[in-house]
Motif scaffolding. Sequence first.
Motif, mmCIF file in Angstrom:
data_model
loop_
_atom_site.group_PDB
_atom_site.id
_atom_site.type_symbol
_atom_site.label_atom_id
_atom_site.label_comp_id
_atom_site.label_asym_id
_atom_site.label_seq_id
_atom_site.Cartn_x
_atom_site.Cartn_y
_atom_site.Cartn_z
ATOM 1 N N PRO A 250 0.813 -1.224 0.000
ATOM 2 C CA PRO A 250 0.000 0.000 0.000
ATOM 3 C C PRO A 250 0.847 1.276 0.000
ATOM 4 N N LYS A 251 1.909 1.301 0.800
ATOM 5 C CA LYS A 251 2.793 2.471 0.828
ATOM 6 C C LYS A 251 3.518 2.643 -0.509
ATOM 7 N N LEU A 252 3.862 1.508 -1.120
ATOM 8 C CA LEU A 252 4.550 1.562 -2.408
ATOM 9 C C LEU A 252 3.629 2.152 -3.483
ATOM 10 N N LYS A 253 2.349 1.779 -3.413
ATOM 11 C CA LYS A 253 1.379 2.313 -4.372
ATOM 12 C C LYS A 253 1.213 3.822 -4.193
ATOM 13 N N GLU A 254 1.299 4.290 -2.943
ATOM 14 C CA GLU A 254 1.214 5.733 -2.692
ATOM 15 C C GLU A 254 2.348 6.474 -3.406
ATOM 16 N N LEU A 255 3.529 5.889 -3.380
ATOM 17 C CA LEU A 255 4.663 6.503 -4.077
ATOM 18 C C LEU A 255 4.392 6.585 -5.578
ATOM 19 N N VAL A 262 9.586 3.807 -9.175
ATOM 20 C CA VAL A 262 10.090 2.770 -8.268
ATOM 21 C C VAL A 262 10.633 1.605 -9.094
ATOM 22 N N VAL A 263 11.903 1.335 -8.913
ATOM 23 C CA VAL A 263 12.580 0.235 -9.598
ATOM 24 C C VAL A 263 12.881 -0.858 -8.573
ATOM 25 N N LYS A 286 2.086 -5.342 -10.062
ATOM 26 C CA LYS A 286 0.760 -4.739 -10.197
ATOM 27 C C LYS A 286 0.690 -3.356 -9.558
ATOM 28 N N THR A 287 1.740 -2.936 -8.848
ATOM 29 C CA THR A 287 1.707 -1.655 -8.126
ATOM 30 C C THR A 287 1.577 -0.438 -9.022
ATOM 31 N N PRO A 288 2.245 -0.210 -10.122
ATOM 32 C CA PRO A 288 3.280 -1.071 -10.709
ATOM 33 C C PRO A 288 4.685 -0.529 -10.440
#
Length: 331
Positions: A250-255, A262-263, A286-288
């Motif tokens: 969830p935090k990664l999707k916010e970024l 994001v790599v 899927k974030t992606p």
Amino acid sequence: MKKILLIATGGTIASAIGAEGLAPAVTANKLLEYVEDVKSYCQIDSVQLLNIDSTNMKPEYWIKIAKHIEEKYNKYDGFVITHGTDTMAFTAAALSYMIQNLDKPVVITGAQKPISAKETDGIKNLIDAIKFSCEDVGGVFVVFDRKVILGTRATKLRTRSYNAFESINYPYIAFIEDGNIKYNKLDIIKKSEDGPKFIITMCSNVFLLKLIPGLEPQILDYIKDKYEGLIIESYGSGGIPFEDEKNMLPKLKELVDKGIAVVVTTQVILEGSDLSLYEVGQKALKTPVIPAFDMTREAAVVKLMWALGQSKELKRVKEIFLTPIKDDFIY
């Protein structure tokens, strides 16, 4: 007779013992005094562009080196850069992206011991680098311990041994034995007929995060507010933790929703990552996130900086990153 430019930037090869340990002190002209024999097969000039321990290397210096090569490009047949070993692989990758379609060699070298030391490897490495800079090839290369490594594929694996660098997930370009160059891979280093392309830009606002078991997802809140790009060094084939309170997705999707690139790469040096292999990787895709495949850590970090230097639009950044350059990734 080929005309070569030596660009000195400091590093161990140019260091001497000072009050607080080894520090760069030997000038470009002095370095050449240790390899007088090279003047029998090339004319060589020198410039002291920097004089730093490579721990102090930064993207602004990569730009300075690239611009100097661009300025002098038509005056020389090849370039040799003396550099500290600690960030040499980052610089090699940076120059590989900023200077493309080369019809002459740009060669980076250094040493594990100062050139003035009794058992130095600096003289051998410098002679080999100058020798290779006279070849009719094009590209950015690391020449170290008799080996020639493609600029996008070098990594320092040893802190003290003379064979400090390895070519990661890629064949060595050549080996140098008794002054003779024996090629191992020729197709990638053919001279470009299109002329050089200089894309000299970098965005240094990039963070490298190494995953460890139990890492708090809240670290991504700090990164979200401070950085424009993130490289995550995951485990094995690649993936992001998603269970319980350690779920980072969830935090990664916010970024990503904020437009931060994001790599995901791997902490494992050899054989690369494959995010499609495991559930932890497919969920991340899927974030992606952007997969780094078999790129080195150094190449992934620098390429993201270079991509962000050209665009802040996430789709365009992904497109630039996933366009192969000088075999920086092949699977």
